[in-house]
Scaffold this motif. Structure first.
Motif, PDB file in Angstrom:
ATOM      1  N   THR A 153     -14.126 -17.958   4.538  1.00  0.00           N
ATOM      2  CA  THR A 153     -13.505 -17.609   3.253  1.00  0.00           C
ATOM      3  C   THR A 153     -14.467 -16.743   2.456  1.00  0.00           C
ATOM      4  O   THR A 153     -15.679 -16.782   2.678  1.00  0.00           O
ATOM      5  N   TYR A 154     -13.925 -15.966   1.530  1.00  0.00           N
ATOM      6  CA  TYR A 154     -14.774 -15.115   0.687  1.00  0.00           C
ATOM      7  C   TYR A 154     -15.617 -15.947  -0.273  1.00  0.00           C
ATOM      8  O   TYR A 154     -16.765 -15.627  -0.549  1.00  0.00           O
ATOM      9  N   ASP A 206      -8.400 -11.097   3.153  1.00  0.00           N
ATOM     10  CA  ASP A 206      -7.537 -10.737   2.085  1.00  0.00           C
ATOM     11  C   ASP A 206      -8.258 -10.141   0.887  1.00  0.00           C
ATOM     12  O   ASP A 206      -7.815 -10.353  -0.252  1.00  0.00           O
ATOM     13  N   TRP A 207      -9.318  -9.373   1.168  1.00  0.00           N
ATOM     14  CA  TRP A 207      -9.930  -8.461   0.199  1.00  0.00           C
ATOM     15  C   TRP A 207     -10.188  -9.131  -1.156  1.00  0.00           C
ATOM     16  O   TRP A 207      -9.620  -8.735  -2.185  1.00  0.00           O
ATOM     17  N   MET A 208     -11.072 -10.117  -1.145  1.00  0.00           N
ATOM     18  CA  MET A 208     -11.412 -10.790  -2.407  1.00  0.00           C
ATOM     19  C   MET A 208     -12.737 -10.244  -2.940  1.00  0.00           C
ATOM     20  O   MET A 208     -13.795 -10.463  -2.343  1.00  0.00           O
ATOM     21  N   PRO A 209     -12.688  -9.551  -4.069  1.00  0.00           N
ATOM     22  CA  PRO A 209     -13.931  -8.986  -4.620  1.00  0.00           C
ATOM     23  C   PRO A 209     -14.864 -10.094  -5.115  1.00  0.00           C
ATOM     24  O   PRO A 209     -14.425 -11.202  -5.422  1.00  0.00           O
ATOM     25  N   ASP A 255      -2.251 -11.283  -0.586  1.00  0.00           N
ATOM     26  CA  ASP A 255      -3.013 -10.044  -0.387  1.00  0.00           C
ATOM     27  C   ASP A 255      -3.153  -9.251  -1.682  1.00  0.00           C
ATOM     28  O   ASP A 255      -4.200  -8.667  -1.939  1.00  0.00           O
ATOM     29  N   VAL A 256      -2.067  -9.187  -2.469  1.00  0.00           N
ATOM     30  CA  VAL A 256      -2.097  -8.336  -3.670  1.00  0.00           C
ATOM     31  C   VAL A 256      -2.396  -9.137  -4.934  1.00  0.00           C
ATOM     32  O   VAL A 256      -2.187  -8.670  -6.045  1.00  0.00           O
ATOM     33  N   LYS A 257      -2.902 -10.362  -4.721  1.00  0.00           N
ATOM     34  CA  LYS A 257      -3.440 -11.185  -5.820  1.00  0.00           C
ATOM     35  C   LYS A 257      -2.379 -11.651  -6.814  1.00  0.00           C
ATOM     36  O   LYS A 257      -2.680 -11.946  -7.958  1.00  0.00           O
ATOM     37  N   LEU A 258      -1.119 -11.689  -6.330  1.00  0.00           N
ATOM     38  CA  LEU A 258      -0.092 -12.317  -7.160  1.00  0.00           C
ATOM     39  C   LEU A 258      -0.243 -13.834  -7.089  1.00  0.00           C
ATOM     40  O   LEU A 258       0.367 -14.568  -7.860  1.00  0.00           O
ATOM     41  N   LYS A 259      -1.072 -14.287  -6.134  1.00  0.00           N
ATOM     42  CA  LYS A 259      -1.394 -15.703  -6.049  1.00  0.00           C
ATOM     43  C   LYS A 259      -2.898 -15.866  -6.195  1.00  0.00           C
ATOM     44  O   LYS A 259      -3.668 -14.966  -5.842  1.00  0.00           O
ATOM     45  N   ALA A 307     -13.177  -2.799  -4.144  1.00  0.00           N
ATOM     46  CA  ALA A 307     -14.034  -3.682  -4.952  1.00  0.00           C
ATOM     47  C   ALA A 307     -14.822  -4.623  -4.026  1.00  0.00           C
ATOM     48  O   ALA A 307     -15.995  -4.921  -4.290  1.00  0.00           O
ATOM     49  N   SER A 308     -14.190  -5.067  -2.940  1.00  0.00           N
ATOM     50  CA  SER A 308     -14.902  -5.915  -1.962  1.00  0.00           C
ATOM     51  C   SER A 308     -16.018  -5.119  -1.286  1.00  0.00           C
ATOM     52  O   SER A 308     -17.108  -5.650  -1.031  1.00  0.00           O
ATOM     53  N   VAL A 309     -15.735  -3.853  -1.004  1.00  0.00           N
ATOM     54  CA  VAL A 309     -16.773  -2.983  -0.430  1.00  0.00           C
ATOM     55  C   VAL A 309     -17.959  -2.881  -1.395  1.00  0.00           C
ATOM     56  O   VAL A 309     -19.122  -2.977  -0.986  1.00  0.00           O
ATOM     57  N   GLN A 310     -17.667  -2.741  -2.685  1.00  0.00           N
ATOM     58  CA  GLN A 310     -18.757  -2.636  -3.671  1.00  0.00           C
ATOM     59  C   GLN A 310     -19.574  -3.927  -3.740  1.00  0.00           C
ATOM     60  O   GLN A 310     -20.796  -3.880  -3.867  1.00  0.00           O
TER      61      GLN A 310
END
Ligand code: CA
Length: 524
Positions: A153-154, A206-209, A255-259, A307-310
């Motif tokens: 997990t992130y 799922d791309w969590m910054p 994925d799109v952070k609606l959750k 943002a996760s890349v950053q």
């Protein structure tokens, strides 16, 4: 004047001489190796490659200090198989790890980069993502992120090591970096060269910054849409029409952070709310057309990805700073690459798997002071099968069994050899998530030929006139000879690499189950 200038000249000559001695000593001693390896990082999201999406100043340091490979590819653009290739220098069929979903544990008892370096006296470690469903072999130290799918997990990930499973608190890129620096601190005292595989989970779905990017989140900032975001796929091959990777249909609310993101502490959840809650409220209250909704989802997706890349890039900077301040950079090869690229809205898609440029091309940077001129760029066709042979060459270790790849070090000699080479690609994971058909193909200096052998469909792209794989020239007038030549080249590679005529049996793998899980993910 003359007298004063003499010692100065002499001093300069001594400096050059000492510099030569230092270089010779470095060349004679075996270099340390730090391989910084990320997950799903597209070339289009690295500023050293001219990204319009994001700045990656830390990764760029490696490009500035060494070489940027402009045509580096993987042979199978999916996570586990790419990692198995890094370790073995072999394509999937030869190392046995074809697929994330049905290959079973990676056989670490075969010849690997880590075992060979360990056998040659290197201290070896892998820290972070592993994703090969087995305990790492050939590593003195391993501490890998863990859960049932080996994704981890992130936030607050579990790590698995010989000591067992450890629950942690924090952001995954920070934790992987802290653990890596702690191991380097230990390794540098040993007096033996070291090899560290510093493996980020970031920026995988799922791309969590990280916390800093959540604090700085700007809902109103927009990233540029790719030209093909709204592409109509209906006239293309069935392989492309049938793939289940359209952002419009297959990206999830998670994925799109609606959750709310997974596994957050109350403090982390508060940061999450602060970043996304107001934007979510506006989205839910708005009455959007399909086009507007795709645009919104695209923005959320790509913005959280970058943002996760950053968040990762800052940690890479921290590790590079450590190497620099400990004077380790002078005799350490530092590499940056990813297990494959990623679709960031091209064709309206997310995910990877294809032989397309955006998914099979990877960032590949290598700094080795005294050996590679800073700021070098190379357009040689190279592949992830070359990683292990290159590093073994640098370490002066000869593999016992031949590898498919070759050392890239001759490219940095004063008279580099001619580099006339074609690349082989083979994707097997069908049935599988996203329903991408199995395909193999050849990539030459100019062209790419793909064959979807389950569908008996071909595609041919001219990468000079069409660098984004958009115009299928197969069967078009004027391409008969080119196609015949490419088929010969493809066949030659399959003979060279001894690709079996039939794929491994995966009859037990259940397509309806895969479809059900995909639907469940959308619903959850
Ligand atoms: Ca990956």
């Amino acid at each position: 004047m003359l007298n004063r200038s003499k010692p100065k000249l002499f001093g300069r000559a001594v400096g050059v001489f000492l510099g030569f001695l230092t270089l010779s000593a470095n060349a004679a001693g075996r270099p340390n190796i730090v391989f910084i390896f990320s997950d799903d990082h597209a070339v289009s999201a690295v500023s050293a490659y001219g990204s319009s999406l994001v700045e990656t100043p830390s990764i760029d340091r490696i490009a500035a200090g060494g070489v940027r490979f402009d045509r580096a590819y993987v042979g199978n653009a999916i996570c586990g198989p790419s990692r198995a290739t890094l370790l073995t220098g072999l394509h999937s069929h030869a190392n046995g790890f074809y697929s994330n979903e049905w290959s079973g544990p990676f056989n670490g008892e075969q010849q690997t980069l880590s075992s060979l370096l360990q056998g040659a006296g290197y201290q070896t470690a892998v820290i972070g993502k592993w994703h090969l469903y087995s305990d790492p072999v050939g590593f003195d130290h391993w501490d890998v992120i863990d859960n049932v799918f080996e994704q981890g997990t992130y936030y607050n990930p579990a790590f698995r090591s010989p000591a067992g499973v450890e629950e942690t608190t924090g952001y995954v890129a920070d934790l992987v970096t802290e653990k890596s620096i702690a191991w380097l601190e230990h390794a540098k005292k040993e007096g033996r060269p070291f090899f560290l595989l510093y493996n980020h989970k970031t920026p995988h779905r799922d791309w969590m910054p990280g916390p800093q990017e959540l604090r700085n989140w700007d809902e109103d900032a927009l990233v540029e849409e790719p030209e093909s975001l709204f592409r109509d796929l209906s006239g293309l091959t069935a392989a492309r029409r049938d793939a289940r990777m359209r952002i419009a249909d297959y990206i999830t609310d998670n994925d799109v952070k609606l959750k709310m993101g997974n596994k957050l502490t109350p403090e982390q959840a508060a940061l999450w709310e602060q970043a996304f809650a107001e934007g979510n409220r506006q989205f839910e209250e708005a009455s959007m057309s399909e086009e507007e909704e795709l645009r919104w989802k695209f923005q959320r997706y790509v913005k959280t990805y970058i943002a996760s890349v950053q968040s990762m890039d800052r940690q890479i900077g921290r590790l590079l700073d450590y190497l620099e301040t400990q004077n380790l950079m002078e005799n350490t090869i530092v590499l940056y690459s990813s297990d494959q690229g990623f679709f960031l809205g091209e064709n309206g898609w997310f995910d990877k798997r294809w032989m397309d440029e955006v998914s099979s091309q990877v960032p590949f940077l290598m700094e080795w002071r005294g050996h590679i001129q800073p700021g070098t760029t190379s357009d040689a066709l190279v592949q992830n099968i070359d990683f292990a042979p290159t590093l073994l060459d640098a370490a002066g270790v000869t593999p016992k069994e031949p590898m498919h790849g070759v050392s890239l070090l001759p490219l940095f000699k004063p008279d580099p050899p001619p580099w006339d080479r074609d690349l082989y690609y083979h994707f097997y994971e069908n049935p599988g998530f996203h329903g991408v058909a199995r395909h193999y193909g050849v990539r030459t200096q100019r062209y790419k030929l793909l064959y979807y052998y389950q569908n008996d469909e071909w595609e041919l792209f001219d990468l000079v006139t069409d660098p984004a794989d958009q115009v299928n020239l197969y069967g078009k007038p004027g391409y008969t000879e080119i196609t015949q030549d490419l088929k010969k080249r493809l066949q030659k590679l399959q003979v060279q690499y001894q690709v079996p005529e039939t794929d491994p049996d995966v009859a037990w793998y259940h397509e309806p189950l895969v479809r059900m899980v995909e639907k469940l993910m959308l619903w959850l």
